[in-house]
Design a protein around this motif. Structure first.
Motif, mmCIF file in Angstrom:
data_model
loop_
_atom_site.group_PDB
_atom_site.id
_atom_site.type_symbol
_atom_site.label_atom_id
_atom_site.label_comp_id
_atom_site.label_asym_id
_atom_site.label_seq_id
_atom_site.Cartn_x
_atom_site.Cartn_y
_atom_site.Cartn_z
ATOM 1 N N UNK A 24 0.825 -1.220 0.000
ATOM 2 C CA UNK A 24 0.000 0.000 0.000
ATOM 3 C C UNK A 24 0.851 1.258 0.000
ATOM 4 N N UNK A 25 1.885 1.254 -0.817
ATOM 5 C CA UNK A 25 2.796 2.403 -0.843
ATOM 6 C C UNK A 25 2.494 3.350 -1.989
ATOM 7 N N UNK A 28 -2.953 2.275 -6.680
ATOM 8 C CA UNK A 28 -3.152 1.173 -7.622
ATOM 9 C C UNK A 28 -4.622 1.212 -8.032
ATOM 10 N N UNK A 29 -4.891 1.175 -9.311
ATOM 11 C CA UNK A 29 -6.279 1.218 -9.781
ATOM 12 C C UNK A 29 -7.043 0.005 -9.244
ATOM 13 N N UNK A 30 -8.325 0.206 -8.958
ATOM 14 C CA UNK A 30 -9.137 -0.861 -8.359
ATOM 15 C C UNK A 30 -9.118 -2.136 -9.199
ATOM 16 N N UNK A 31 -9.177 -2.007 -10.539
ATOM 17 C CA UNK A 31 -9.152 -3.187 -11.423
ATOM 18 C C UNK A 31 -7.845 -3.959 -11.251
ATOM 19 N N UNK A 33 -5.799 -3.815 -8.693
ATOM 20 C CA UNK A 33 -5.753 -4.403 -7.353
ATOM 21 C C UNK A 33 -6.508 -5.746 -7.350
ATOM 22 N N UNK A 34 -7.645 -5.762 -7.996
ATOM 23 C CA UNK A 34 -8.448 -6.988 -8.076
ATOM 24 C C UNK A 34 -7.642 -8.113 -8.733
ATOM 25 N N UNK A 37 -5.047 -9.304 -6.306
ATOM 26 C CA UNK A 37 -5.654 -10.088 -5.232
ATOM 27 C C UNK A 37 -6.048 -11.479 -5.728
ATOM 28 N N UNK A 57 -6.113 -5.888 5.285
ATOM 29 C CA UNK A 57 -5.787 -4.474 5.249
ATOM 30 C C UNK A 57 -5.065 -4.069 6.526
ATOM 31 N N UNK A 61 0.463 0.315 12.088
ATOM 32 C CA UNK A 61 0.199 1.440 12.981
ATOM 33 C C UNK A 61 -0.433 0.943 14.267
ATOM 34 N N UNK A 91 4.574 1.989 13.805
ATOM 35 C CA UNK A 91 4.481 3.431 14.026
ATOM 36 C C UNK A 91 3.323 3.729 14.950
ATOM 37 N N UNK A 113 -10.467 3.751 12.646
ATOM 38 C CA UNK A 113 -10.670 4.240 11.278
ATOM 39 C C UNK A 113 -9.350 4.321 10.518
ATOM 40 N N UNK A 114 -8.270 4.517 11.263
ATOM 41 C CA UNK A 114 -6.967 4.590 10.613
ATOM 42 C C UNK A 114 -6.271 3.239 10.580
ATOM 43 N N UNK B 24 -13.408 5.123 4.272
ATOM 44 C CA UNK B 24 -12.458 4.056 4.576
ATOM 45 C C UNK B 24 -12.553 3.633 6.034
ATOM 46 N N UNK B 30 -13.285 -5.415 -3.073
ATOM 47 C CA UNK B 30 -12.740 -4.672 -4.216
ATOM 48 C C UNK B 30 -13.786 -4.443 -5.301
#
Lengths: 326, 326
Positions: A24-25, A28-31, A33-34, A37, A57, A61, A91, A113-114, B24, B30
């Protein structure tokens, strides 16, 4: 062994894209990413922490909630947590609750949420619903809770030590400042001190206090000497309160430790710099923070651990507000 | 006006799902995310901060990098930042750099990986590539930088004030402790003090120091009196160093302020609790933190702002390590 290259080939994208997606740096387009995955699933590119983080996900943190970083006890604690986390590449999202329930709730909610993967909280409400409902690991720091994971120091022992040292150094009319009733560690140390004074049959008085702020501590120090002018030993609820007692004793022309001895609690950095320097019961704040970080990491990575309640030892730090003994 | 309900209807999902997706705040498959994104696009559900965040994957996290939270100057600064951010519903990822370049780089990198939308940094390297390459707003705190957004106090004025007050109170053989050369605000205050001493034609000496740690400050305090036993006024590089000077003067049997006056810098909470209490130049640390938070928020939300360099005033706090004047 399936590698990231196999995933990239299967998905028809570059290794960099897979990496961006997994870590997750970057965008990336959703398509895309799919596709990644699907490839991860198809090739069973797991069990592997990195791949797992894609599905859950998971972030690296954690949320840290303290009452107030400007209280001089907490920076050491926070630094211990951060060093423990930093060494393990976690972190910290940081917040001050001001011991306010609503602020506490808001922070815990935004931690979630984060996407934090764990929480460390110095709360007065460890048994609150806020924590019971979380489905990520929580470690309570500097606050004991029946059976939840927690790191704390031995407050009762600390209170006992303070009373024992005061008696051993000759005080006969002792005043104990009782810390805020809603703060469990403050009550533990108070109980410990009173136990020893009762056991020894020593004359003692109690002054109630409701916070650890220096401004308020000044008025309790005044009340203390107004009510018990002849007290020859003060066991303070923490170092901030002890500092106010020391100042008030000096203002009244009392010699410390000859006329009145003073023992604090915590050993904040200030204590060694006062004149006279403050004798106190030391809590290993930095170590407590670090242990809390490491316990939380074990809970995150292993799901469950054997030793969930870590109690660290306290010790008497002899300085110049107590008399010398041979 | 397109609403979240229209998006939900178009995507064939519930309002709650659209909300989860946009904010989020929970897991969204996805495929579902794709449907929502398509609907948002199709209906032009924008311009709207919330919808925009969906595309840019904007968080409400900012990164805060400080040298060391256990240095008593920084908790007030951190608290100011946090209060400013909290009031505006931003959260802080927090790290200590220890003024170590590698740690600083690692933190900035992980801030980015965690999708922060801005950074506040108390760095000694504001002109470093690390910051130049960031494409999110950065505010430098307590560190001046040529033209980058920054919040700081008037160090030169502070140094001038310290020297003026010392001279007005009768010191004739003044020693100035020069703070670490790599810390710009320390050099500003040093220059300010020296300027005034030169202008007044006062005899003065300089002791070099390389950190603000108390342990090291003790050795500089010893060096100071070993080299300049007859000094009758010490302008310290900060309150920690001033505290060490005060202790050493007392150890040598010098009366403060009769034999030697001492002025610190910062006004950390400790300073008012020393005996004698420390006269110092106050930096409004809490306000500086808060201003930095508000400046960063303006930069995040407005892209650019007019007043990017905010200098806060310093003031002389008269306590008991300086003589009284009429």
């Amino acid at each position: 062994m399936v590698t990231i290259k196999d995933v990239a080939r299967h998905a028809g994208v570059s290794v960099a894209t897979v990496s961006r997606c997994i870590n997750e740096t970057g965008y990336v387009h959703a398509d895309t990413r799919k596709k990644v995955e699907d490839a991860v699933r198809a090739l069973n590119y797991a069990p592997n922490e990195v791949a797992r983080s894609l599905y859950k996900r998971k972030s690296r943190l954690i949320g840290l909630l303290l009452p107030d970083i400007t209280n001089p006890y907490f920076p050491q604690l926070a630094r211990g947590v951060e060093d423990g986390m930093q060494a393990n590449e976690f972190r910290i999202i940081f917040g001050n609750s001001d011991e306010n329930e609503q602020k506490e709730q808001e922070y815990i909610q935004t931690f979630i949420q984060n996407n934090v993967v764990g929480v460390i909280s110095s709360t007065n409400r460890p048994d609150s619903d806020i924590y019971a409902k979380l489905n990520i690991p929580v470690v309570f720091l500097d606050r004991t809770s029946s059976d939840s994971p927690s790191v704390y120091s031995d407050g009762r022992k600390g209170g006992r030590l303070a009373a024992q040292e005061m008696i051993a150094r000759g005080s006969k009319r002792i005043t104990v400042l009782r810390g805020p009733v809603h703060i469990r560690p403050a009550q533990d140390r108070f109980q410990g001190a009173v136990e020893v004074l009762e056991e020894a049959g020593i004359d003692y008085n109690i002054i109630q206090t409701s916070s650890f702020s220096f401004a308020e501590a000044e008025s309790w120090a005044k009340e203390l000497f107004a009510k018990h002018l002849d007290t020859d030993g003060v066991i303070a609820s923490n170092d901030i309160v002890a500092t106010a007692v020391l100042h008030e004793a000096q203002r009244l022309g009392k010699r410390v430790p000859e006329d009145v001895q003073v023992i604090g609690f915590d050993d904040i950095p200030l204590s060694s710099l006062l004149s006279p320097s403050l004798s106190t019961i030391r809590q290993p704040a930095y170590d407590m923070g670090k242990e809390a970080a490491l316990l939380l990491i074990r809970l995150i990575e292993q799901g469950n651990v054997d030793n969930r309640n870590i109690q660290l030892p306290v010790s008497f730090v002899e300085r110049d507000t107590t008399r010398k003994v041979d």
